[in-house]
Design a protein around this motif. Sequence first.
Motif, PDB file in Angstrom:
ATOM      1  N   MET A 134      -6.305  15.928 -18.994  1.00 15.04           N
ATOM      2  CA  MET A 134      -7.762  16.010 -19.121  1.00 15.04           C
ATOM      3  C   MET A 134      -8.130  16.801 -20.373  1.00 15.04           C
ATOM      4  O   MET A 134      -7.606  17.890 -20.611  1.00 15.04           O
ATOM      5  CB  MET A 134      -8.352  16.691 -17.887  1.00 15.04           C
ATOM      6  CG  MET A 134      -8.164  15.915 -16.594  1.00 15.04           C
ATOM      7  SD  MET A 134      -9.158  14.412 -16.573  1.00 15.04           S
ATOM      8  CE  MET A 134     -10.784  15.105 -16.436  1.00 15.04           C
ATOM      9  N   ASP A 135      -9.022  16.231 -21.200  1.00 17.12           N
ATOM     10  CA  ASP A 135      -9.417  16.947 -22.419  1.00 17.12           C
ATOM     11  C   ASP A 135     -10.775  17.619 -22.259  1.00 17.12           C
ATOM     12  O   ASP A 135     -11.340  18.109 -23.237  1.00 17.12           O
ATOM     13  CB  ASP A 135      -9.433  15.998 -23.619  1.00 17.12           C
ATOM     14  CG  ASP A 135     -10.502  14.912 -23.512  1.00 17.12           C
ATOM     15  OD1 ASP A 135     -11.303  14.941 -22.552  1.00 17.12           O
ATOM     16  OD2 ASP A 135     -10.550  14.043 -24.395  1.00 17.12           O
ATOM     17  N   TYR A 136     -11.293  17.686 -21.042  1.00 15.02           N
ATOM     18  CA  TYR A 136     -12.596  18.298 -20.789  1.00 15.02           C
ATOM     19  C   TYR A 136     -12.470  19.816 -20.793  1.00 15.02           C
ATOM     20  O   TYR A 136     -11.616  20.387 -20.108  1.00 15.02           O
ATOM     21  CB  TYR A 136     -13.136  17.820 -19.439  1.00 15.02           C
ATOM     22  CG  TYR A 136     -14.372  18.550 -18.964  1.00 15.02           C
ATOM     23  CD1 TYR A 136     -15.561  18.493 -19.680  1.00 15.02           C
ATOM     24  CD2 TYR A 136     -14.352  19.307 -17.780  1.00 15.02           C
ATOM     25  CE1 TYR A 136     -16.691  19.152 -19.256  1.00 15.02           C
ATOM     26  CE2 TYR A 136     -15.483  19.970 -17.345  1.00 15.02           C
ATOM     27  CZ  TYR A 136     -16.653  19.892 -18.082  1.00 15.02           C
ATOM     28  OH  TYR A 136     -17.776  20.557 -17.647  1.00 15.02           O
ATOM     29  N   ILE A 137     -13.314  20.468 -21.596  1.00 17.14           N
ATOM     30  CA  ILE A 137     -13.352  21.930 -21.653  1.00 17.14           C
ATOM     31  C   ILE A 137     -14.490  22.406 -20.759  1.00 17.14           C
ATOM     32  O   ILE A 137     -15.637  22.021 -20.961  1.00 17.14           O
ATOM     33  CB  ILE A 137     -13.591  22.427 -23.092  1.00 17.14           C
ATOM     34  CG1 ILE A 137     -12.601  21.767 -24.063  1.00 17.14           C
ATOM     35  CG2 ILE A 137     -13.511  23.941 -23.151  1.00 17.14           C
ATOM     36  CD1 ILE A 137     -11.159  22.043 -23.773  1.00 17.14           C
ATOM     37  N   LYS A 138     -14.204  23.248 -19.787  1.00 16.44           N
ATOM     38  CA  LYS A 138     -15.226  23.693 -18.849  1.00 16.44           C
ATOM     39  C   LYS A 138     -16.240  24.615 -19.537  1.00 16.44           C
ATOM     40  O   LYS A 138     -15.902  25.325 -20.492  1.00 16.44           O
ATOM     41  CB  LYS A 138     -14.570  24.396 -17.660  1.00 16.44           C
ATOM     42  CG  LYS A 138     -13.744  23.433 -16.799  1.00 16.44           C
ATOM     43  CD  LYS A 138     -13.172  24.121 -15.582  1.00 16.44           C
ATOM     44  CE  LYS A 138     -12.400  23.127 -14.718  1.00 16.44           C
ATOM     45  NZ  LYS A 138     -11.822  23.773 -13.508  1.00 16.44           N
ATOM     46  N   PRO A 139     -17.495  24.601 -19.050  1.00 18.68           N
ATOM     47  CA  PRO A 139     -18.570  25.345 -19.718  1.00 18.68           C
ATOM     48  C   PRO A 139     -18.290  26.809 -20.041  1.00 18.68           C
ATOM     49  O   PRO A 139     -18.596  27.239 -21.158  1.00 18.68           O
ATOM     50  CB  PRO A 139     -19.748  25.187 -18.742  1.00 18.68           C
ATOM     51  CG  PRO A 139     -19.509  23.863 -18.105  1.00 18.68           C
ATOM     52  CD  PRO A 139     -18.012  23.776 -17.942  1.00 18.68           C
ATOM     53  N   PRO A 140     -17.738  27.617 -19.141  1.00 16.03           N
ATOM     54  CA  PRO A 140     -17.490  29.025 -19.513  1.00 16.03           C
ATOM     55  C   PRO A 140     -16.588  29.165 -20.737  1.00 16.03           C
ATOM     56  O   PRO A 140     -16.842  29.992 -21.614  1.00 16.03           O
ATOM     57  CB  PRO A 140     -16.831  29.611 -18.252  1.00 16.03           C
ATOM     58  CG  PRO A 140     -17.340  28.752 -17.142  1.00 16.03           C
ATOM     59  CD  PRO A 140     -17.401  27.371 -17.718  1.00 16.03           C
ATOM     60  N   GLN A 141     -15.546  28.337 -20.798  1.00 16.24           N
ATOM     61  CA  GLN A 141     -14.649  28.379 -21.957  1.00 16.24           C
ATOM     62  C   GLN A 141     -15.337  27.818 -23.185  1.00 16.24           C
ATOM     63  O   GLN A 141     -15.154  28.320 -24.301  1.00 16.24           O
ATOM     64  CB  GLN A 141     -13.370  27.583 -21.667  1.00 16.24           C
ATOM     65  CG  GLN A 141     -12.348  27.628 -22.799  1.00 16.24           C
ATOM     66  CD  GLN A 141     -11.910  29.046 -23.120  1.00 16.24           C
ATOM     67  OE1 GLN A 141     -11.513  29.798 -22.226  1.00 16.24           O
ATOM     68  NE2 GLN A 141     -11.968  29.433 -24.396  1.00 16.24           N
ATOM     69  N   LEU A 142     -16.153  26.797 -22.985  1.00 13.61           N
ATOM     70  CA  LEU A 142     -16.912  26.200 -24.085  1.00 13.61           C
ATOM     71  C   LEU A 142     -17.789  27.257 -24.762  1.00 13.61           C
ATOM     72  O   LEU A 142     -17.821  27.353 -25.996  1.00 13.61           O
ATOM     73  CB  LEU A 142     -17.766  25.046 -23.557  1.00 13.61           C
ATOM     74  CG  LEU A 142     -18.636  24.243 -24.529  1.00 13.61           C
ATOM     75  CD1 LEU A 142     -18.871  22.847 -23.969  1.00 13.61           C
ATOM     76  CD2 LEU A 142     -19.998  24.907 -24.776  1.00 13.61           C
ATOM     77  N   ILE A 143     -18.503  28.039 -23.960  1.00 11.66           N
ATOM     78  CA  ILE A 143     -19.393  29.057 -24.519  1.00 11.66           C
ATOM     79  C   ILE A 143     -18.593  30.123 -25.259  1.00 11.66           C
ATOM     80  O   ILE A 143     -19.010  30.606 -26.321  1.00 11.66           O
ATOM     81  CB  ILE A 143     -20.245  29.694 -23.405  1.00 11.66           C
ATOM     82  CG1 ILE A 143     -21.064  28.609 -22.685  1.00 11.66           C
ATOM     83  CG2 ILE A 143     -21.168  30.757 -23.985  1.00 11.66           C
ATOM     84  CD1 ILE A 143     -21.926  27.778 -23.610  1.00 11.66           C
ATOM     85  N   GLU A 144     -17.435  30.477 -24.743  1.00  5.53           N
ATOM     86  CA  GLU A 144     -16.570  31.432 -25.446  1.00  5.53           C
ATOM     87  C   GLU A 144     -16.128  30.872 -26.795  1.00  5.53           C
ATOM     88  O   GLU A 144     -16.127  31.574 -27.815  1.00  5.53           O
ATOM     89  CB  GLU A 144     -15.338  31.756 -24.592  1.00  5.53           C
ATOM     90  CG  GLU A 144     -15.607  32.680 -23.423  1.00  5.53           C
ATOM     91  CD  GLU A 144     -16.029  34.073 -23.881  1.00  5.53           C
ATOM     92  OE1 GLU A 144     -15.458  34.595 -24.861  1.00  5.53           O
ATOM     93  OE2 GLU A 144     -16.951  34.630 -23.266  1.00  5.53           O
ATOM     94  N   ASP A 145     -15.761  29.593 -26.811  1.00  9.30           N
ATOM     95  CA  ASP A 145     -15.317  28.956 -28.050  1.00  9.30           C
ATOM     96  C   ASP A 145     -16.445  28.907 -29.076  1.00  9.30           C
ATOM     97  O   ASP A 145     -16.221  29.145 -30.278  1.00  9.30           O
ATOM     98  CB  ASP A 145     -14.818  27.534 -27.765  1.00  9.30           C
ATOM     99  CG  ASP A 145     -13.534  27.513 -26.952  1.00  9.30           C
ATOM    100  OD1 ASP A 145     -12.855  28.558 -26.887  1.00  9.30           O
ATOM    101  OD2 ASP A 145     -13.215  26.447 -26.379  1.00  9.30           O
ATOM    102  N   VAL A 146     -17.670  28.599 -28.621  1.00  5.88           N
ATOM    103  CA  VAL A 146     -18.815  28.551 -29.524  1.00  5.88           C
ATOM    104  C   VAL A 146     -19.101  29.938 -30.096  1.00  5.88           C
ATOM    105  O   VAL A 146     -19.362  30.096 -31.294  1.00  5.88           O
ATOM    106  CB  VAL A 146     -20.064  28.008 -28.805  1.00  5.88           C
ATOM    107  CG1 VAL A 146     -21.296  28.143 -29.699  1.00  5.88           C
ATOM    108  CG2 VAL A 146     -19.867  26.550 -28.413  1.00  5.88           C
ATOM    109  N   ALA A 147     -19.039  30.958 -29.248  1.00  2.00           N
ATOM    110  CA  ALA A 147     -19.287  32.333 -29.704  1.00  2.00           C
ATOM    111  C   ALA A 147     -18.262  32.756 -30.751  1.00  2.00           C
ATOM    112  O   ALA A 147     -18.604  33.380 -31.768  1.00  2.00           O
ATOM    113  CB  ALA A 147     -19.264  33.291 -28.518  1.00  2.00           C
ATOM    114  N   ASN A 148     -17.002  32.417 -30.525  1.00  2.00           N
ATOM    115  CA  ASN A 148     -15.960  32.756 -31.497  1.00  2.00           C
ATOM    116  C   ASN A 148     -16.170  32.009 -32.814  1.00  2.00           C
ATOM    117  O   ASN A 148     -15.937  32.564 -33.896  1.00  2.00           O
ATOM    118  CB  ASN A 148     -14.578  32.424 -30.921  1.00  2.00           C
ATOM    119  CG  ASN A 148     -14.176  33.378 -29.815  1.00  2.00           C
ATOM    120  OD1 ASN A 148     -14.563  34.540 -29.812  1.00  2.00           O
ATOM    121  ND2 ASN A 148     -13.411  32.892 -28.850  1.00  2.00           N
ATOM    122  N   THR A 149     -16.627  30.762 -32.715  1.00  2.00           N
ATOM    123  CA  THR A 149     -16.920  29.996 -33.928  1.00  2.00           C
ATOM    124  C   THR A 149     -18.093  30.612 -34.680  1.00  2.00           C
ATOM    125  O   THR A 149     -18.077  30.710 -35.914  1.00  2.00           O
ATOM    126  CB  THR A 149     -17.244  28.527 -33.569  1.00  2.00           C
ATOM    127  OG1 THR A 149     -16.104  27.940 -32.924  1.00  2.00           O
ATOM    128  CG2 THR A 149     -17.587  27.728 -34.815  1.00  2.00           C
TER     129      THR A 149
END
Length: 279
Positions: A1-16
């Motif tokens: 599965m290549d779906y990134i769950k929302p909590p991790q998604l928000i962390e990734d966006v913040a790091n970006t």
Amino acid sequence: MDYIKPPQLIEDVANTGAYKSTLSIKDLLIKGILSGAFLGFATTLAFTAAIDTKLSIVGAFVFPAGFVFILLLGLELVTGNFAMLPLAKIRGLTSTWNVIYNFFWAFLGNLLGSILYGVLFYIAATKLGHLTDGPMIEKIITVAEGKTLAYKSMGGEGIILSVTKAVLCNWMVTLGAFMAFVSSSTIGKIAAMWLPVFLFFAHGFEHAVVNMFLIPTAMLMGAHISFGDWWLWNQIPVTIGNFIGGFVFTGLALHLVYKKRKKDSISQTASAEGLETRG
């Protein structure tokens, strides 16, 4: 599965967002110029599709192509940064000064790239100024005057309207930027980010960077728009509205939701471990 769950998604966006706040002025300008030009390409593509098919919805459907280029290449679009960088600041990953620094140089880069493409497109569409009418020229002028002179004729209500349409626009645009992180596959990223951007363009909302191309290009083509009309009745209020829409309705809202869920998850894990220990 290549779906990134929302909590991790928000962390990734913040790091970006934190990473973007550390880029050099040179990188911000070059990436910003490319982004402005790509959205110009996307806008003229959308207008071409709408003119050829006589269906504006078709134009809206193809417009996100430019947005896809920007996100997949990791370029700088100030409207997307209006959600990403404040999110990084809220989470303690960058400083207020670095956020403002990014906004300024990304905005300038987007403006330069949009005007660059506008000048080149003007040369191509008007055959070096020899052609003064045609479906594309009329479309650009009509839309640009509707985004400036129409608001001006309404006075204060025009400002409220332009800000409101800008809020709605960047709510969707920044959602598209965040949705690019929802998948680890290229196709998944494209599909996820395509939908919100399609929604914004189909509704005819106000996007600051699109207008950086559209309005000055219309001015070159003979639209009765002054520099003051462009900035006072569109660019400034639309930029403010885009910031509000991106920061409040995407960055802050998702931060609050998933910050809470992350704490709940930790609490639930601790409770489960406690039960296992007692058992």
